[in-house]
Scaffold this motif. Structure first.
Motif, PDB file in Angstrom:
ATOM      1  N   THR A 134       1.704  -1.481  -2.859  1.00  0.00           N
ATOM      2  CA  THR A 134       0.609  -1.537  -3.821  1.00  0.00           C
ATOM      3  C   THR A 134       0.412  -0.161  -4.441  1.00  0.00           C
ATOM      4  OG1 THR A 134      -0.467  -3.236  -2.495  1.00  0.00           O
ATOM      5  CG2 THR A 134      -1.836  -2.088  -4.097  1.00  0.00           C
ATOM      6  N   GLY A 135       0.347  -0.129  -5.774  1.00  0.00           N
ATOM      7  CA  GLY A 135       0.200   1.140  -6.462  1.00  0.00           C
ATOM      8  C   GLY A 135       1.508   1.869  -6.692  1.00  0.00           C
TER       9      GLY A 135
ATOM     10  N   SER B 235      -8.048   1.173 -10.509  1.00  0.00           N
ATOM     11  CA  SER B 235      -7.273   2.350 -10.088  1.00  0.00           C
ATOM     12  C   SER B 235      -8.115   3.421  -9.426  1.00  0.00           C
ATOM     13  CB  SER B 235      -6.572   2.954 -11.308  1.00  0.00           C
ATOM     14  OG  SER B 235      -7.524   3.390 -12.265  1.00  0.00           O
ATOM     15  N   ASN B 236      -9.462   3.343  -9.570  1.00  0.00           N
ATOM     16  CA  ASN B 236     -10.284   4.436  -9.052  1.00  0.00           C
ATOM     17  C   ASN B 236     -11.041   4.076  -7.779  1.00  0.00           C
ATOM     18  OD1 ASN B 236     -11.989   2.649 -10.419  1.00  0.00           O
ATOM     19  ND2 ASN B 236     -13.413   4.241 -11.045  1.00  0.00           N
ATOM     20  N   VAL B 237     -10.492   3.166  -6.967  1.00  0.00           N
ATOM     21  CA  VAL B 237     -11.039   2.921  -5.630  1.00  0.00           C
ATOM     22  C   VAL B 237     -10.631   4.112  -4.766  1.00  0.00           C
ATOM     23  CG1 VAL B 237     -10.979   1.443  -3.582  1.00  0.00           C
ATOM     24  CG2 VAL B 237     -10.943   0.413  -5.862  1.00  0.00           C
TER      25      VAL B 237
ATOM     26  N   SER C 135      -1.138  -7.362   5.933  1.00  0.00           N
ATOM     27  CA  SER C 135      -2.452  -7.470   5.288  1.00  0.00           C
ATOM     28  C   SER C 135      -3.145  -6.115   5.260  1.00  0.00           C
ATOM     29  CB  SER C 135      -3.333  -8.478   6.034  1.00  0.00           C
ATOM     30  OG  SER C 135      -2.780  -9.764   5.970  1.00  0.00           O
ATOM     31  N   PHE C 136      -3.094  -5.425   6.385  1.00  0.00           N
ATOM     32  CA  PHE C 136      -3.741  -4.108   6.473  1.00  0.00           C
ATOM     33  C   PHE C 136      -3.171  -3.158   5.429  1.00  0.00           C
ATOM     34  CE2 PHE C 136      -3.566   0.221   8.390  1.00  0.00           C
ATOM     35  CZ  PHE C 136      -4.922   0.507   8.343  1.00  0.00           C
ATOM     36  N   TYR C 137      -1.836  -3.118   5.323  1.00  0.00           N
ATOM     37  CA  TYR C 137      -1.225  -2.177   4.398  1.00  0.00           C
ATOM     38  C   TYR C 137      -1.530  -2.549   2.949  1.00  0.00           C
ATOM     39  CZ  TYR C 137       2.010   1.414   2.928  1.00  0.00           C
ATOM     40  OH  TYR C 137       2.531   2.551   2.382  1.00  0.00           O
ATOM     41  N   GLN C 138      -1.559  -3.834   2.675  1.00  0.00           N
ATOM     42  CA  GLN C 138      -1.877  -4.267   1.311  1.00  0.00           C
ATOM     43  C   GLN C 138      -3.323  -3.929   0.964  1.00  0.00           C
ATOM     44  OE1 GLN C 138      -1.799  -8.577   0.266  1.00  0.00           O
ATOM     45  NE2 GLN C 138      -0.338  -7.947  -1.288  1.00  0.00           N
ATOM     46  N   GLU C 139      -4.223  -4.091   1.919  1.00  0.00           N
ATOM     47  CA  GLU C 139      -5.639  -3.835   1.663  1.00  0.00           C
ATOM     48  C   GLU C 139      -5.942  -2.346   1.514  1.00  0.00           C
ATOM     49  OE1 GLU C 139      -7.214  -6.092   4.906  1.00  0.00           O
ATOM     50  OE2 GLU C 139      -6.682  -7.984   3.919  1.00  0.00           O
ATOM     51  N   ILE C 140      -5.359  -1.498   2.368  1.00  0.00           N
ATOM     52  CA  ILE C 140      -5.611  -0.060   2.191  1.00  0.00           C
ATOM     53  C   ILE C 140      -4.928   0.439   0.922  1.00  0.00           C
ATOM     54  CG2 ILE C 140      -5.936   0.399   4.655  1.00  0.00           C
ATOM     55  CD1 ILE C 140      -3.137   1.675   4.686  1.00  0.00           C
ATOM     56  N   GLY C 141      -3.879  -0.287   0.481  1.00  0.00           N
ATOM     57  CA  GLY C 141      -3.173   0.105  -0.742  1.00  0.00           C
ATOM     58  C   GLY C 141      -4.009  -0.050  -1.990  1.00  0.00           C
ATOM     59  N   ARG C 142      -5.156  -0.707  -1.875  1.00  0.00           N
ATOM     60  CA  ARG C 142      -6.043  -0.842  -3.042  1.00  0.00           C
ATOM     61  C   ARG C 142      -6.814   0.440  -3.315  1.00  0.00           C
ATOM     62  NH1 ARG C 142      -6.917  -6.695  -0.642  1.00  0.00           N
ATOM     63  NH2 ARG C 142      -5.016  -7.557  -1.517  1.00  0.00           N
ATOM     64  N   ALA C 143      -6.717   1.391  -2.419  1.00  0.00           N
ATOM     65  CA  ALA C 143      -7.302   2.717  -2.666  1.00  0.00           C
ATOM     66  C   ALA C 143      -6.235   3.623  -3.265  1.00  0.00           C
ATOM     67  CB  ALA C 143      -7.815   3.322  -1.359  1.00  0.00           C
ATOM     68  N   GLY C 144      -6.665   4.506  -4.141  1.00  0.00           N
ATOM     69  CA  GLY C 144      -5.776   5.540  -4.668  1.00  0.00           C
ATOM     70  C   GLY C 144      -4.595   5.036  -5.453  1.00  0.00           C
ATOM     71  N   ARG C 145      -4.777   3.939  -6.179  1.00  0.00           N
ATOM     72  CA  ARG C 145      -3.656   3.400  -6.961  1.00  0.00           C
ATOM     73  C   ARG C 145      -3.210   4.374  -8.050  1.00  0.00           C
ATOM     74  NH1 ARG C 145      -3.434  -2.779  -6.809  1.00  0.00           N
ATOM     75  NH2 ARG C 145      -2.066  -2.513  -8.584  1.00  0.00           N
ATOM     76  N   ASP C 146      -4.093   5.293  -8.429  1.00  0.00           N
ATOM     77  CA  ASP C 146      -3.732   6.270  -9.456  1.00  0.00           C
ATOM     78  C   ASP C 146      -3.059   7.506  -8.875  1.00  0.00           C
ATOM     79  OD1 ASP C 146      -5.892   7.355  -8.154  1.00  0.00           O
ATOM     80  OD2 ASP C 146      -7.223   7.382  -9.882  1.00  0.00           O
ATOM     81  N   GLY C 147      -2.810   7.495  -7.555  1.00  0.00           N
ATOM     82  CA  GLY C 147      -2.081   8.598  -6.931  1.00  0.00           C
ATOM     83  C   GLY C 147      -2.944   9.739  -6.444  1.00  0.00           C
ATOM     84  N   THR C 148      -4.255   9.678  -6.668  1.00  0.00           N
ATOM     85  CA  THR C 148      -5.122  10.764  -6.221  1.00  0.00           C
ATOM     86  C   THR C 148      -5.561  10.528  -4.771  1.00  0.00           C
ATOM     87  OG1 THR C 148      -7.020   9.624  -7.186  1.00  0.00           O
ATOM     88  CG2 THR C 148      -5.964  11.294  -8.535  1.00  0.00           C
ATOM     89  N   PRO C 149      -5.938  11.598  -4.050  1.00  0.00           N
ATOM     90  CA  PRO C 149      -6.276  11.467  -2.624  1.00  0.00           C
ATOM     91  C   PRO C 149      -7.374  10.446  -2.379  1.00  0.00           C
ATOM     92  CG  PRO C 149      -6.044  13.784  -3.222  1.00  0.00           C
ATOM     93  CD  PRO C 149      -5.977  13.007  -4.501  1.00  0.00           C
ATOM     94  N   SER C 150      -7.167   9.610  -1.361  1.00  0.00           N
ATOM     95  CA  SER C 150      -8.125   8.561  -1.013  1.00  0.00           C
ATOM     96  C   SER C 150      -8.130   8.379   0.499  1.00  0.00           C
ATOM     97  CB  SER C 150      -7.763   7.240  -1.707  1.00  0.00           C
ATOM     98  OG  SER C 150      -7.720   7.415  -3.110  1.00  0.00           O
ATOM     99  N   ASP C 151      -9.246   7.869   1.027  1.00  0.00           N
ATOM    100  CA  ASP C 151      -9.415   7.768   2.473  1.00  0.00           C
ATOM    101  C   ASP C 151      -9.445   6.315   2.935  1.00  0.00           C
ATOM    102  OD1 ASP C 151      -9.632  10.557   2.898  1.00  0.00           O
ATOM    103  OD2 ASP C 151     -11.708  10.510   2.216  1.00  0.00           O
TER     104      ASP C 151
END
Length: 719
Positions: free
Chosen positions: A41-42, A295-297, A311-327
């Motif tokens: 994702t992303g 993109s700005n989650v 599922s876990f990897y797909q769900e955390i992948g919804r953060a930082g889709r624009d490539g910026t640091p995300s937690d």
């Protein structure tokens, strides 16, 4: 083809280069070959079929189960100047008829369609009339019963290759293990096609697992550090989403819950508010997020343990889709394991499928309990080798110190055994610590051999170690018996001395806080503060513009693009188009408005002797020129010499500003200078001293530069 690909990437998407494997995938599709693309994702899956759709003749049909994603991608494509549409249940019959007619007339390049819509009515028959040049099957893992999100309606897609043998298929998914990948190829009848597996590494995502105690308190503390940042909290149950959302609302946060039990209209409204940044937080079951292209989650929290790594990897992948640091944060407790196991055991799945689901859950459990780099575990699950630790997960940042805790475990287990397995966490700690409170004395627990056996440890230490014992399966918990602890076969092996126990050394709260303070960024430099202030201002402008035209803000520009804009502060078309993600059509629609905002910000924050943006001195000259002042007056007002002002205006003209250089020099001077320059074969980029001397110093360097700039401009125009 390389030139065409890159030209389309820059023109329609605003990027200068492809991400790894994108170019190779596009080449495969352009060669009319089928393929399977596995990309996180992303990671840029959409570009792999959108670029071919733009370059190839005919219509590209994109099959996706995700209504929200269809809408997002179509809006983004239209914003980039690409004719695209979608067919699904969210639009009226009249709108659907219009889109079908557009497809028939060849007016569309991409048509997104849900599989159930594709196989209803006459739609499938219409495909023959639409000059289909490519099928893109998104979320293709849904076709496999081995995948984590099997959808029976996807199985009908196995007829595509039979009905359209000459039309290439590109199947795409973000999560699929080896078994699922093989099944996707088999179901789509493209068994021998090439499979592209991109790196699953998302280094911009931090990975953290926290103990599942006082979750709401921990969540509020976490969100307080992510002010005004959008995030998603995933819960296992509908009731859980409502409770967490209510808690956050009471704390003053803009939060809403989302689950499948809500009316469709309510779900759509909540989702739209989140996409448009009208609310900060969505608390949801897994019913939310599939295909959300926001993109700005900036963060994802899992309130409960997911059922599998995919599922876990797909769900955390919804953060930082624009490539910026995300937690990302995962709360974990042994109760989650028990709940998930019960859900599997009580399901209608076959014995074989239940075995698979238990195995996948166990891999998720291993991730949560790991004391090695978490990213290594995730990537190895997707068969990707990793050479070093990531440095961006809680284990890497706070390496665990393990010790032999067999005696500690025996004391705790003995306390459970001698109370006939009728105590919960608080009572067990009181017994081990030798506390003579009313409850301990009432049950006579002060007379047990284990009473006071653990007095050397503080209560919070015992709480941490007992939780670790529980999470590692050393003992069980009966949630239906007031959370009392129970012994199991492993417990008895430890009590008999047949098995050793290792635990992670407890770190006191004050030490943990001290470590966190070490990681707190030092006071920001003035330029960083200015950059952050400009980013907030640009974000507000983006929100206002998006609201005015009824689209999500990130459709205009992503946070990553805004961040680069705030850092580089472009003040003309050339500079603005050099920002990643700003394509021709986006600049045409929004570029000048954002340039004006940057300039206004610079003017308001520029004081004598300071430089808020590079090139601000040119902007000041431009402002005076636009007011109608002569070069001489501009020079006087700015306390600069005329030659410098002329240099500014030439530079501004080269950068696309509307400046008539010809009005700044008379015809006779222009002809004299350019004739001499042609005789000496001197251009504007050569040293000007020889020309200055040849002209007997009759013209200053400003006039010479001006004449050569006009001459060069005329020559380029004639070519």
């Amino acid at each position: 083809m390389t030139h065409q690909k890159l030209e389309a990437l820059k023109k329609y998407f605003g990027y200068d280069f492809f991400r790894p494997q994108q170019a190779e995938i596009i080449d495969t599709v352009m060669a009319d070959k089928d393929c399977l693309v596995l990309m996180p994702t992303g990671g840029g899956k959409s570009v792999c079929f959108q670029i071919p759709a733009i370059l190839r003749p005919g219509l590209t049909v994109v099959i996706s189960p995700l209504i929200a994603l269809m809408k997002d991608q179509v809006e983004a494509l239209r914003g980039n100047g690409v004719n695209a549409a979608f067919l699904n249940s969210s639009i009226s019959s009249a709108e659907q008829d219009q889109i079908i007619w557009q497809a028939k007339l060849g007016e569309l390049k991409l048509l997104y369609i849900a599989p159930e819509r594709l196989f209803s009515g006459n739609t499938f028959e219409f495909l023959k009339e639409w000059n289909v040049g490519l099928f893109a099957i998104d979320e293709s893992h849904c076709i496999s019963s081995w995948g984590h999100d099997f959808r029976p309606e996807y199985r009908q897609l196995n007829t595509l290759k039979l009905r359209f043998p000459d039309v290439p298929i590109i199947a795409l998914t973000a999560t699929a293990d080896r078994v699922t990948r093989r099944d996707i190829l088999k179901q789509l009848r493209i068994e021998h096609s090439e499979t592209f597996i991109a790196s699953f590494d998302r280094p911009n995502l931090s990975l953290n697992v926290l103990p599942g105690r006082k979750r709401l308190q921990q969540i509020q503390s976490f969100i307080a550090k992510h002010e005004n940042q959008a995030g998603i909290i995933y819960c296992l149950s509908r009731k859980g989403t409502e409770a967490v959302a209510a808690s956050l609302q009471n704390a003053g946060y803009k939060a809403e819950f989302y689950h499948a039990g809500l009316a469709s209209e309510k779900r759509s409204k909540v989702q739209e508010k989140f996409l448009k940044d009208d609310i900060q937080i969505i608390v949801a079951t897994i019913a939310f997020g599939m295909g959300i292209d926001k993109s700005n989650v900036r963060w994802i929290i899992h309130y409960n343990l997911p059922s599998n790594v995919e599922s876990f990897y797909q769900e955390i992948g919804r953060a930082g889709r624009d490539g910026t640091p995300s937690d990302t944060v995962l709360f974990y407790s042994y109760m989650d394991i028990i709940t998930r196991q019960d859900m599997i055991n009580n399901s209608d799945q076959s014995a074989e499928q239940k075995e698979l689901l238990h195995a996948k859950l166990n891999r998720m459990k291993q991730y949560a309990e790991a004391d090695i780099c978490r990213r290594r575990i995730l990537l190895s699950y997707f068969n990707e080798a990793v050479e070093k630790d990531c440095g961006n997960c809680d284990v890497c940042q706070n390496p665990r110190t393990r010790f032999d805790a067999t005696i500690i475990a025996q004391k705790a287990l003995s306390g459970i055994a001698r109370t006939d397995q009728k105590v919960a966490m608080g009572m067990l700690i009181d017994i081990l610590r030798g506390s003579r409170n009313r409850n301990v004395l009432q049950f006579g627990y002060d007379r047990l051999p284990t009473f006071g056996a653990g007095i050397e440890l503080r209560g919070e230490e015992w709480g941490d170690y007992i939780s670790q014992l529980l999470n590692s399966g050393v003992m069980d918990i009966a949630y239906d018996e007031a959370h009392t602890f129970k012994l199991n076969p492993v417990s008895r092996q430890i009590l008999k001395g047949e098995r050793k126990v290792e635990l992670v050394k407890f770190i006191p709260l004050n030490e943990r806080k001290a470590k966190e303070e070490e990681l707190v960024p030092k006071e920001k430099a003035k330029q960083e503060i200015i950059r952050d202030a400009l980013f907030d201002r640009l974000r507000l402008l983006r929100k206002q513009m998006a609201d005015a035209i009824g689209i999500p803000p990130y459709i205009i520009f992503t946070d990553a693009t805004l961040s680069e804009m705030a850092q580089k502060k472009p003040i003309n078309e050339v500079q603005m188009k050099a920002i990643s993600g700003i394509a021709d059509e986006r600049f045409r629609k929004y570029g000048e408005t954002f340039i004006k905002e940057i300039l206004d910000f610079a003017r308001e924050n520029t004081k004598p002797g300071t430089r808020v943006i590079k090139g601000m001195t040119f902007v000041e000259t431009l402002d005076l020129y636009k007011e109608g002042h002569s070069v001489k007056v501009i020079a006087e007002k700015r306390n600069l010499n005329v030659v410098t002002i002329i240099s500014h205006l030439i530079k501004l003209k080269e950068e696309g500003n509307d400046i008539d250089l010809k009005t700044l020099i008379d015809d006779k001077s222009y002809k004299t200078i350019t004739l001499a320059a042609q005789e000496m074969q001197i251009t504007k980029n050569d040293p000007l001293k020889p020309l200055f001397e040849l002209l007997n110093e009759q013209f200053d360097y400003g006039q010479i530069r001006l004449a050569l700039a006009i001459f060069e401009e005329n020559r380029e125009r004639s070519h």
